[in-house]
Design an enzyme around this catalytic site. Structure first.
Site, PDB file in Angstrom:
ATOM      1  N   GLY A  49      -1.260   3.800  -4.659  1.00  0.00           N
ATOM      2  CA  GLY A  49      -1.423   2.491  -5.284  1.00  0.00           C
ATOM      3  C   GLY A  49      -1.845   1.477  -4.240  1.00  0.00           C
ATOM      4  O   GLY A  49      -1.636   1.680  -3.041  1.00  0.00           O
ATOM      5  N   GLN A  54      -2.432  -6.805  -0.598  1.00  0.00           N
ATOM      6  CA  GLN A  54      -2.622  -5.881   0.531  1.00  0.00           C
ATOM      7  C   GLN A  54      -4.047  -5.913   1.070  1.00  0.00           C
ATOM      8  O   GLN A  54      -4.305  -5.401   2.159  1.00  0.00           O
ATOM      9  CB  GLN A  54      -2.289  -4.450   0.100  1.00  0.00           C
ATOM     10  CG  GLN A  54      -0.815  -4.232  -0.183  1.00  0.00           C
ATOM     11  CD  GLN A  54      -0.536  -2.789  -0.494  1.00  0.00           C
ATOM     12  OE1 GLN A  54      -0.684  -2.348  -1.623  1.00  0.00           O
ATOM     13  NE2 GLN A  54      -0.164  -2.016   0.512  1.00  0.00           N
ATOM     14  N   CYS A 102       3.927   2.920   2.383  1.00  0.00           N
ATOM     15  CA  CYS A 102       3.128   1.756   2.001  1.00  0.00           C
ATOM     16  C   CYS A 102       1.958   1.635   2.969  1.00  0.00           C
ATOM     17  O   CYS A 102       2.166   1.736   4.189  1.00  0.00           O
ATOM     18  CB  CYS A 102       4.005   0.501   2.070  1.00  0.00           C
ATOM     19  SG  CYS A 102       3.158  -1.004   1.571  1.00  0.00           S
ATOM     20  N   LEU A 103       0.768   1.406   2.437  1.00  0.00           N
ATOM     21  CA  LEU A 103      -0.409   1.282   3.310  1.00  0.00           C
ATOM     22  C   LEU A 103      -0.290   0.075   4.243  1.00  0.00           C
ATOM     23  O   LEU A 103      -0.943   0.034   5.282  1.00  0.00           O
ATOM     24  CB  LEU A 103      -1.695   1.173   2.481  1.00  0.00           C
ATOM     25  CG  LEU A 103      -2.085   2.420   1.673  1.00  0.00           C
ATOM     26  CD1 LEU A 103      -3.368   2.156   0.889  1.00  0.00           C
ATOM     27  CD2 LEU A 103      -2.254   3.633   2.571  1.00  0.00           C
ATOM     28  N   HIS A 144       6.833  -0.518  -7.137  1.00  0.00           N
ATOM     29  CA  HIS A 144       6.444  -0.819  -5.751  1.00  0.00           C
ATOM     30  C   HIS A 144       5.258  -1.784  -5.729  1.00  0.00           C
ATOM     31  O   HIS A 144       5.273  -2.779  -4.998  1.00  0.00           O
ATOM     32  CB  HIS A 144       6.101   0.503  -5.040  1.00  0.00           C
ATOM     33  CG  HIS A 144       5.605   0.359  -3.632  1.00  0.00           C
ATOM     34  ND1 HIS A 144       6.257   0.900  -2.554  1.00  0.00           N
ATOM     35  CD2 HIS A 144       4.501  -0.262  -3.128  1.00  0.00           C
ATOM     36  CE1 HIS A 144       5.586   0.612  -1.445  1.00  0.00           C
ATOM     37  NE2 HIS A 144       4.511  -0.089  -1.762  1.00  0.00           N
ATOM     38  N   GLU A 145       4.256  -1.496  -6.557  1.00  0.00           N
ATOM     39  CA  GLU A 145       3.039  -2.329  -6.546  1.00  0.00           C
ATOM     40  C   GLU A 145       3.302  -3.699  -7.159  1.00  0.00           C
ATOM     41  O   GLU A 145       2.779  -4.712  -6.672  1.00  0.00           O
ATOM     42  CB  GLU A 145       1.898  -1.611  -7.277  1.00  0.00           C
ATOM     43  CG  GLU A 145       1.488  -0.271  -6.678  1.00  0.00           C
ATOM     44  CD  GLU A 145       1.165  -0.327  -5.192  1.00  0.00           C
ATOM     45  OE1 GLU A 145       0.723  -1.379  -4.699  1.00  0.00           O
ATOM     46  OE2 GLU A 145       1.388   0.691  -4.511  1.00  0.00           O
ATOM     47  N   HIS A 148       4.732  -6.031  -4.710  1.00  0.00           N
ATOM     48  CA  HIS A 148       3.751  -6.647  -3.795  1.00  0.00           C
ATOM     49  C   HIS A 148       3.241  -7.988  -4.338  1.00  0.00           C
ATOM     50  O   HIS A 148       2.899  -8.882  -3.564  1.00  0.00           O
ATOM     51  CB  HIS A 148       2.554  -5.718  -3.586  1.00  0.00           C
ATOM     52  CG  HIS A 148       2.733  -4.713  -2.501  1.00  0.00           C
ATOM     53  ND1 HIS A 148       3.018  -5.047  -1.199  1.00  0.00           N
ATOM     54  CD2 HIS A 148       2.652  -3.353  -2.517  1.00  0.00           C
ATOM     55  CE1 HIS A 148       3.107  -3.942  -0.460  1.00  0.00           C
ATOM     56  NE2 HIS A 148       2.897  -2.899  -1.244  1.00  0.00           N
TER      57      HIS A 148
END
Ligand code: ZN
Length: 180
Positions: A49, A54, A102-103, A144-145, A148
């Protein structure tokens, strides 16, 4: 295709609340290109995701390579889902803990408690309505997304930092225990 630069932990954009997008704005070619670029960027960095903050855009958009009603990972050739202005509602009291990465926090894994079952409403990229139930892995990705978009990172959700691991140590000491 354009690859976008991924913001890393410490950049203030990851801690700000992202803003809603209306249907007219969503239809704008620049917004559609941004979504395409987010999908390309997610694939390039092998993410499941990616949320707009991000890639330094304070907009309530995320893309995810999931099928919300299916615990199996999405097949690589399937089109990722796009969620605009998502609203997540718990669909039960059960909390489950599992590994996340996480990226924006490269090469780190940790165990994060999340609600097991959710309902999510959102717009899709054409302005259509998404209203789906989800549980376990895809529900975890959605939570999670969506976090963000509110400036929340997975560290914030951890009960303790005992499981916080670099990827190499995670693979060596933790992932075998789980059979994956
Ligand atoms: Zn993340």
């Amino acid at each position: 295709m354009s690859l976008l630069k991924v913001a890393r932990m410490g950049h203030p954009v990851l801690r700000a609340r992202a803003r809603e997008i209306d249907r007219a704005e969503l239809k704008h070619p620049s917004m559609q290109k941004l979504i395409d670029d987010m999908i390309d960027t997610m694939h390039e960095y092998h993410g499941v995701g990616l949320a707009a903050p991000q890639i330094h855009e304070g907009l309530r958009i995320f893309v995810a390579a999931i099928a919300p009603g299916d615990d199996e990972p999405l097949s690589p050739d399937a089109e990722p889902m796009v969620f605009i202005n998502p609203v997540v509602t718990p669909a039960g009291p059960e909390i489950v803990e599992d590994w996340e990465g996480c990226l924006s926090i490269p090469d780190i894994r940790g165990r994060v408690p999340r609600v097991r079952a959710i309902r999510v409403t959102a717009l899709d990229r054409t302005g259509g309505t998404i209203d789906v139930a989800s549980h376990d892995f895809p529900a975890r990705v959605i939570q999670h997304e969506t976090d963000h978009l509110d400036g929340v990172l997975f560290f914030d959700r951890m009960r303790s930092f005992e499981t916080l691991s670099y990827l190499e140590e995670y693979a060596r000491y933790w992932s075998k225990d789980r059979g994956d």
